[in-house]
Structure formats: C-alpha cells, structure tokens
Design an enzyme around this catalytic site. Structure first.
Site, PDB file in Angstrom:
ATOM      1  CG  ASP A 186      -1.885   1.188   1.260  1.00  0.00           C
ATOM      2  OD1 ASP A 186      -2.363   1.591   0.170  1.00  0.00           O
ATOM      3  OD2 ASP A 186      -2.144   1.735   2.337  1.00  0.00           O
ATOM      4  CB  SER A 187       0.188   4.812  -0.542  1.00  0.00           C
ATOM      5  OG  SER A 187      -1.021   4.823   0.192  1.00  0.00           O
ATOM      6  CE1 TYR A 224       2.324   5.900  -3.920  1.00  0.00           C
ATOM      7  CE2 TYR A 224       1.056   3.898  -4.325  1.00  0.00           C
ATOM      8  CZ  TYR A 224       2.268   4.526  -4.156  1.00  0.00           C
ATOM      9  OH  TYR A 224       3.436   3.795  -4.247  1.00  0.00           O
ATOM     10  N   GLY A 225      -3.522   9.168  -3.628  1.00  0.00           N
ATOM     11  CA  GLY A 225      -4.805   9.611  -4.176  1.00  0.00           C
ATOM     12  C   GLY A 225      -4.782  10.984  -4.819  1.00  0.00           C
ATOM     13  CB  CYS A 244      -3.263   0.477  -2.531  1.00  0.00           C
ATOM     14  SG  CYS A 244      -3.337   2.225  -2.977  1.00  0.00           S
ATOM     15  CG  ASN A 245      -9.696   0.448  -2.823  1.00  0.00           C
ATOM     16  OD1 ASN A 245     -10.613  -0.243  -3.240  1.00  0.00           O
ATOM     17  ND2 ASN A 245      -9.308   0.405  -1.570  1.00  0.00           N
ATOM     18  CD  GLU A 271      -0.249   6.545   6.708  1.00  0.00           C
ATOM     19  OE1 GLU A 271       0.805   6.465   7.351  1.00  0.00           O
ATOM     20  OE2 GLU A 271      -0.602   5.701   5.851  1.00  0.00           O
ATOM     21  CB  CYS A 327      -9.511   4.557   0.716  1.00  0.00           C
ATOM     22  SG  CYS A 327      -7.856   4.953   1.342  1.00  0.00           S
ATOM     23  CB  THR A 328      -6.755  -0.381   2.165  1.00  0.00           C
ATOM     24  OG1 THR A 328      -5.654   0.420   1.695  1.00  0.00           O
ATOM     25  CG2 THR A 328      -7.209  -1.324   1.077  1.00  0.00           C
ATOM     26  CG  HIS A 329      -5.030   4.771   4.542  1.00  0.00           C
ATOM     27  ND1 HIS A 329      -4.484   4.370   3.349  1.00  0.00           N
ATOM     28  CD2 HIS A 329      -4.002   5.232   5.292  1.00  0.00           C
ATOM     29  CE1 HIS A 329      -3.174   4.586   3.377  1.00  0.00           C
ATOM     30  NE2 HIS A 329      -2.855   5.109   4.540  1.00  0.00           N
TER      31      HIS A 329
HETATM   32  N1  DGL Z   1      -4.853   3.122   0.879  1.00  0.00           N
HETATM   33  C1  DGL Z   1      -4.971   3.628  -0.422  1.00  0.00           C
HETATM   34  C2  DGL Z   1      -6.229   3.150  -1.140  1.00  0.00           C
HETATM   35  O1  DGL Z   1      -6.766   2.111  -0.827  1.00  0.00           O
HETATM   36  C3  DGL Z   1      -4.784   5.079  -0.736  1.00  0.00           C
HETATM   37  C4  DGL Z   1      -4.169   6.047   0.170  1.00  0.00           C
HETATM   38  C5  DGL Z   1      -3.454   7.165  -0.555  1.00  0.00           C
HETATM   39  O2  DGL Z   1      -4.086   8.102  -1.062  1.00  0.00           O
HETATM   40  O3  DGL Z   1      -2.222   7.041  -0.599  1.00  0.00           O
HETATM   41  O4  DGL Z   1      -6.697   3.791  -2.053  1.00  0.00           O
END
Ligand code: DGL
Length: 258
Positions: free
Chosen positions: A9-10, A41-42, A73-74, A151, A184-186
């Site tokens: 993941d990011s 990443y988003g 990570c989506n 985070e 989003c996995t977060h």
């Molecule tokens: N955890 C990531 C996801 O599932 C994205 C988080 C990010 O924006 O880096 O999309």
C-alpha cells in the site's frame, strides 16, 4: 517452501487487509511494503503513479522473495493492476471498491462510495458502478483527508473528529443513503470513529475479507512459508514502527529503488 505473501500500500492502509489475511491464513508469513515517501497516492498524477507503483512493487517483490503480491490499495489497483501483472512473475491480487456487495445489500438503492480523489473518478470505478450498481444511485465522495487521519491514528495520535465529520458530510444529504463503501484501505482502520461521527446508522462495507478469500485461492497450490515476515518502507519514519508492530511486523527495512 515458497516465500511470504507480500502486501503493498502507499501507507498503513494495507494493514486493514493484513488483519483479514491473518484471519483467513493464520499460519502464512506476510511481508508488508509501503511507499510512505510518496503518500498520499490519491492526489498523484496517473502516469507518474503507474511508474512509481511498478518500481516500488518490483523492488519489494525482489527484496521479500514473495510467492504472491496483494495490492492492498484501491488507488493503485484501479490504475496499475494490468501493468503490474505484465511486469511481475508472481500472481497479483488487487483491491477494488466493494460496489458489487454494496449494491446487493442496499435496500434503498442509494449507496455511498468513500475513497480517494483518484479512485472516485477512475474509469475502472465508473465501470464497476455501471456493471454492478446500474439500478442504484451512487454518491461518490473524495475523502483524502481520512488517509492522513488513519496514518495519525496508527501512529498513536487521536483522530481529529472535526476533520472526519467534514469529510463524511456529503454522504448525508440524502436520508435514503443506507450503505457506504470504504473504497480506500486506510478507511476501515477508522471504522469505529466513522460510525461514531455519522449522524445515523448505515452499513459500512469494505473489500478486505473478499481479498483475503481470493488470496487464499491464489496461494492454495503454492504453500507460502509460515512464521513472521519482513516489512519495507521507502522513507525512514519512526512513527510507523508501533503500527507495524501491532500487526505483527518487526522493524521496517528501507527499500532501495533503482
Ligand atoms: N490506501 C490507499 C487506497 O486504498 C490510498 C491512500 C493514498 O491516497 O495514498 O486507495
């Protein structure tokens, strides 16, 4: 004996998938890699991000000697799954928003999608909605602020409820909306706070169990090794240590990219 299953993941979001994998495959060794140097990443540009994801995953696959890669990570999966599968020799399992089960569950036929800015507008996501939720209204909400909150929470800081409340606000305009996809996995890491600040009860749904199920099928013939596995980061950050340790990972190694 094959190598561990690598989860990528990011940032710390993939740990929500790690939890589901540990339930489904209790003995299997898991490795974890996050690109914390480039989080979030988003908000990144697509063509740059594909190259970055390829570089980090390639390095992490080599460093871990894994038997399979789970892209937890989506934002990465809805962009780079094909490129990763073309580049890597190991099987790749992706994570995409749980639109299909959400459409199945919603009784009012109004579903919310809470994800990063990138994920809510990706062609991959729009296609998922057309294919599996054509008879639903889908309210897409970009909630990048929740990535930082997750985070912070994993680093031991209390989440900021006002930030979370503001991020969720667009979901509540229509009282009929009854199901929210955590795309989003977060976000599942914040599930309790999300439910707490929500003005009414809804069903929250994410993909982690489905990913764990799919991963178990993929590695069934490979027999991943058992025991602890390593973790990797792209930038040193002592705040990550406690969160990784809580999910069974020792001190992270710094990943070297070509
Ligand atoms: N955890 C990531 C996801 O599932 C994205 C988080 C990010 O924006 O880096 O999309």
């Amino acid at each position: 004996m094959a190598g561990p299953i690598l989860v990528f993941d990011s940032g710390v979001g993939g740990l929500s998938v790690v939890a589901a994998l540990r339930e489904r495959l209790p003995g299997a060794a898991l490795a974890y890699a996050c690109d914390n140097a480039m989080l979030p990443y988003g908000l990144r540009e697509d063509s740059w991000l594909v190259q970055r994801i390829l570089a980090v995953c390639e390095a992490a696959v080599a460093a871990s000697g894994c038997c399979a890669l789970v892209v937890a990570c989506n934002t990465a999966s809805t962009l780079a799954l094909d490129a990763l599968r073309a580049r890597l020799a190991v099987p790749v399992v992706g994570t995409v928003p749980a639109i299909k089960p959400a459409a199945r569950l919603s009784t009012t036929r109004h579903v919310g999608l809470l994800a990063t800015s990138a994920t809510v507008s990706r062609p991959y996501t729009l296609q998922l909605i057309r294919e599996f939720a054509a008879d639903c209204r889908v309210t897409r909400v970009a909630a990048d602020a929740l990535v930082r909150e997750a985070e912070r929470w994993l680093a031991g800081e209390p989440p900021d409820r006002d930030v979370i409340r503001a991020a969720l606000a667009p979901l509540w305009a229509d009282p009929e909306l009854d199901t929210v996809v955590l795309g989003c996995t977060h976000f599942p890491l914040l599930r309790e706070v999300l439910a707490e600040v929500a003005p009414r009860r809804v069903t929250w749904i994410d993909s982690s169990e489905a990913i764990a199920r799919r991963t178990a099928q993929v590695v069934a013939g490979v027999a991943p090794r058992e025991g602890p596995g390593p973790s990797f980061v792209t930038a040193p950050d002592p705040r990550l240590r406690a969160g990784l340790a809580a999910f069974g990972f020792a001190e992270p190694h710094l990943l070297h990219l070509d």
